[in-house]
Design a protein around this motif. Sequence first.
Motif, PDB file in Angstrom:
ATOM      1  N   GLY A 135       0.808  -1.223   0.000  1.00  0.00           N
ATOM      2  CA  GLY A 135       0.000   0.000   0.000  1.00  0.00           C
ATOM      3  C   GLY A 135       0.843   1.275   0.000  1.00  0.00           C
ATOM      4  O   GLY A 135       0.387   2.317   0.470  1.00  0.00           O
ATOM      5  N   SER A 136       2.069   1.216  -0.535  1.00  0.00           N
ATOM      6  CA  SER A 136       2.936   2.411  -0.575  1.00  0.00           C
ATOM      7  C   SER A 136       2.389   3.438  -1.566  1.00  0.00           C
ATOM      8  O   SER A 136       1.595   3.107  -2.448  1.00  0.00           O
ATOM      9  CB  SER A 136       4.351   2.021  -0.996  1.00  0.00           C
ATOM     10  OG  SER A 136       4.861   0.997  -0.188  1.00  0.00           O
ATOM     11  N   GLY A 137       2.851   4.693  -1.418  1.00  0.00           N
ATOM     12  CA  GLY A 137       2.465   5.743  -2.353  1.00  0.00           C
ATOM     13  C   GLY A 137       3.119   5.522  -3.721  1.00  0.00           C
ATOM     14  O   GLY A 137       4.138   4.832  -3.835  1.00  0.00           O
ATOM     15  N   THR A 138       2.540   6.150  -4.745  1.00  0.00           N
ATOM     16  CA  THR A 138       3.023   5.938  -6.117  1.00  0.00           C
ATOM     17  C   THR A 138       4.500   6.318  -6.267  1.00  0.00           C
ATOM     18  O   THR A 138       5.280   5.563  -6.859  1.00  0.00           O
ATOM     19  CB  THR A 138       2.167   6.757  -7.104  1.00  0.00           C
ATOM     20  OG1 THR A 138       0.799   6.356  -6.950  1.00  0.00           O
ATOM     21  CG2 THR A 138       2.598   6.527  -8.535  1.00  0.00           C
ATOM     22  N   GLY A 139       4.887   7.472  -5.703  1.00  0.00           N
ATOM     23  CA  GLY A 139       6.270   7.930  -5.839  1.00  0.00           C
ATOM     24  C   GLY A 139       7.260   6.948  -5.238  1.00  0.00           C
ATOM     25  O   GLY A 139       8.311   6.672  -5.816  1.00  0.00           O
ATOM     26  N   VAL A 140       6.904   6.407  -4.084  1.00  0.00           N
ATOM     27  CA  VAL A 140       7.788   5.464  -3.402  1.00  0.00           C
ATOM     28  C   VAL A 140       7.916   4.164  -4.205  1.00  0.00           C
ATOM     29  O   VAL A 140       9.021   3.643  -4.392  1.00  0.00           O
ATOM     30  CB  VAL A 140       7.267   5.183  -1.972  1.00  0.00           C
ATOM     31  CG1 VAL A 140       8.001   4.018  -1.344  1.00  0.00           C
ATOM     32  CG2 VAL A 140       7.412   6.433  -1.112  1.00  0.00           C
ATOM     33  N   ILE A 141       6.778   3.666  -4.713  1.00  0.00           N
ATOM     34  CA  ILE A 141       6.839   2.420  -5.492  1.00  0.00           C
ATOM     35  C   ILE A 141       7.691   2.615  -6.746  1.00  0.00           C
ATOM     36  O   ILE A 141       8.546   1.795  -7.066  1.00  0.00           O
ATOM     37  CB  ILE A 141       5.424   1.940  -5.895  1.00  0.00           C
ATOM     38  CG1 ILE A 141       4.543   1.737  -4.660  1.00  0.00           C
ATOM     39  CG2 ILE A 141       5.524   0.635  -6.703  1.00  0.00           C
ATOM     40  CD1 ILE A 141       3.123   1.286  -4.986  1.00  0.00           C
ATOM     41  N   VAL A 142       7.471   3.735  -7.420  1.00  0.00           N
ATOM     42  CA  VAL A 142       8.206   3.979  -8.669  1.00  0.00           C
ATOM     43  C   VAL A 142       9.700   4.119  -8.376  1.00  0.00           C
ATOM     44  O   VAL A 142      10.533   3.553  -9.091  1.00  0.00           O
ATOM     45  CB  VAL A 142       7.652   5.238  -9.383  1.00  0.00           C
ATOM     46  CG1 VAL A 142       8.545   5.636 -10.553  1.00  0.00           C
ATOM     47  CG2 VAL A 142       6.229   4.997  -9.860  1.00  0.00           C
ATOM     48  N   GLY A 143      10.040   4.856  -7.323  1.00  0.00           N
ATOM     49  CA  GLY A 143      11.442   5.003  -6.938  1.00  0.00           C
ATOM     50  C   GLY A 143      12.083   3.659  -6.642  1.00  0.00           C
ATOM     51  O   GLY A 143      13.174   3.352  -7.127  1.00  0.00           O
ATOM     52  N   ASN A 144      11.395   2.837  -5.849  1.00  0.00           N
ATOM     53  CA  ASN A 144      11.910   1.504  -5.516  1.00  0.00           C
ATOM     54  C   ASN A 144      12.050   0.627  -6.755  1.00  0.00           C
ATOM     55  O   ASN A 144      13.006  -0.140  -6.878  1.00  0.00           O
ATOM     56  CB  ASN A 144      10.970   0.802  -4.534  1.00  0.00           C
ATOM     57  CG  ASN A 144      11.404   1.019  -3.092  1.00  0.00           C
ATOM     58  OD1 ASN A 144      12.569   1.272  -2.820  1.00  0.00           O
ATOM     59  ND2 ASN A 144      10.456   0.923  -2.182  1.00  0.00           N
ATOM     60  N   ALA A 145      11.077   0.731  -7.665  1.00  0.00           N
ATOM     61  CA  ALA A 145      11.092  -0.147  -8.844  1.00  0.00           C
ATOM     62  C   ALA A 145      12.282   0.193  -9.743  1.00  0.00           C
ATOM     63  O   ALA A 145      12.992  -0.705 -10.207  1.00  0.00           O
ATOM     64  CB  ALA A 145       9.771  -0.038  -9.607  1.00  0.00           C
ATOM     65  N   PHE A 146      12.514   1.495  -9.964  1.00  0.00           N
ATOM     66  CA  PHE A 146      13.660   1.850 -10.808  1.00  0.00           C
ATOM     67  C   PHE A 146      14.984   1.569 -10.087  1.00  0.00           C
ATOM     68  O   PHE A 146      15.981   1.232 -10.721  1.00  0.00           O
ATOM     69  CB  PHE A 146      13.572   3.301 -11.291  1.00  0.00           C
ATOM     70  CG  PHE A 146      12.681   3.471 -12.494  1.00  0.00           C
ATOM     71  CD1 PHE A 146      13.103   3.061 -13.753  1.00  0.00           C
ATOM     72  CD2 PHE A 146      11.410   4.007 -12.372  1.00  0.00           C
ATOM     73  CE1 PHE A 146      12.286   3.192 -14.866  1.00  0.00           C
ATOM     74  CE2 PHE A 146      10.575   4.152 -13.482  1.00  0.00           C
ATOM     75  CZ  PHE A 146      11.009   3.742 -14.726  1.00  0.00           C
ATOM     76  N   ALA A 147      14.990   1.705  -8.769  1.00  0.00           N
ATOM     77  CA  ALA A 147      16.200   1.348  -8.015  1.00  0.00           C
ATOM     78  C   ALA A 147      16.475  -0.152  -8.164  1.00  0.00           C
ATOM     79  O   ALA A 147      17.618  -0.570  -8.363  1.00  0.00           O
ATOM     80  CB  ALA A 147      16.028   1.721  -6.543  1.00  0.00           C
ATOM     81  N   ALA A 148      15.424  -0.977  -8.088  1.00  0.00           N
ATOM     82  CA  ALA A 148      15.585  -2.427  -8.235  1.00  0.00           C
ATOM     83  C   ALA A 148      16.069  -2.777  -9.641  1.00  0.00           C
ATOM     84  O   ALA A 148      16.938  -3.633  -9.825  1.00  0.00           O
ATOM     85  CB  ALA A 148      14.257  -3.129  -7.943  1.00  0.00           C
TER      86      ALA A 148
END
Lengths: 237, 237
Positions: free
Chosen positions: A84-97
């Motif tokens: 249930g994270s916010g969109t910005g956090v998910i996107v940041g994590n996804a590109f970091a991964a």
Amino acid sequence: MPTARRPRQARAIETRRRVYEAAVAEFERSGVEAARIEDIVTAAGVSWGTFFTYFPSKDDVVLEAAIVTCAAFADACRKGLAAGSGTGVIVGNAFAALRRAAPAPGPFRDAIMRGIANQPERLSDHLGEDVPNPVLALAEVLEAGQRRGDVAAGEPPESLAAVLVHATIAAGRREAAMERAAGATQRSGLPLTVLTIKLLLRGMRPDPEPGDPREVALERAAAALRDAAEPDGPRIP
Amino acid sequence: MPTARRPRQARAIETRRRVYEAAVAEFERSGVEAARIEDIVTAAGVSWGTFFTYFPSKDDVVLEAAIVTCAAFADACRKGLAAGSGTGVIVGNAFAALRRAAPAPGPFRDAIMRGIANQPERLSDHLGEDVPNPVLALAEVLEAGQRRGDVAAGEPPESLAAVLVHATIAAGRREAAMERAAGATQRSGLPLTVLTIKLLLRGMRPDPEPGDPREVALERAAAALRDAAEPDGPRIP
């Protein structure tokens, strides 16, 4: 380690992993074209036959690296949605991964990223049903953001995701080219990839009010751009 | 038309223009590789020697097309600045001008756009001082926007311009590939290029307040992305 007792399948998986990692390391060092199978099998401690059993061609290694990269991205998207994270956090994590899972910067990484950017259909064929390609994985995140009110509704989430993926990959390639260029001066400010993601995510927010004069100007600019496909299309005064 | 009376130089310019346009038309039709000089000189009504006098190689035609495209972009930027237009309007006009000046969609346009995106340094060498490359032309527009308060300060205008140019070109290539792909379903919503420009310009606005929780989340996401270059960098919780 009691390798002799390991079941045959586990040994095969372990050998395959070793061959894959040796190939990736050699591709990172020399580029896909110049890499020599000879060096890969020596590093992995296997025979030529073993290499070709697992990877009939160099392209199969490249494809596997693309799958590993896309899987890391999709996995981060899925975990972020589940938490249930916010969109910005998910996107940041996804590109970091994605960045962590991708090969080291260089021609091999460029080849992977080019494949993801330019041949998403071909990639989807190979990824199968378990690993969505990055645009589809991100579209789910942005759609959830639209439902939650994080992301402006009105544009298809697939289009927003396509912009975010392609723009970020393009920025990453430019960034890498600048770093490699001899004598390139380091610019101040954010790296281009991070800047791209920040600007796009801000631009996707549902803030702008319908009467905002900047929005009106932007609509007119957008209309002029659409019409520019016609040779004598109108200009914005 | 009394061609016989024209001064020699004017005739040469006219012939060069005819040869250039015939070459562009042939490159658009067949792609640069497959285009035949034979067909170009026939269409232009000149001899082989004339063609090679003006364009020693096919690459010289490609380069000229890139210059024409960049000049149209830079010209629109300059005019918009002179007229005191808003940043969104100038950017919209500049990309509209670039699209109109570029070759028709296809492999030839792709080659030009790839050159602009991937070899800006090489391009700058050829453009000379009169025609800035698109990133530099746009950086001036965005810097003026920062002074006027249209565009958030804090990031170097060259970085903002690089993001905008590279993201838009990447979106354009993706868009063209989708249109060319057999059986591609037309998506609803804006074309990707227009969407990219709108999102980025919105994202460049100086709105976000320092305490905005979404900005704080975005800062943390950005930090995680920067750290992702390190294999075991932190994750955003």
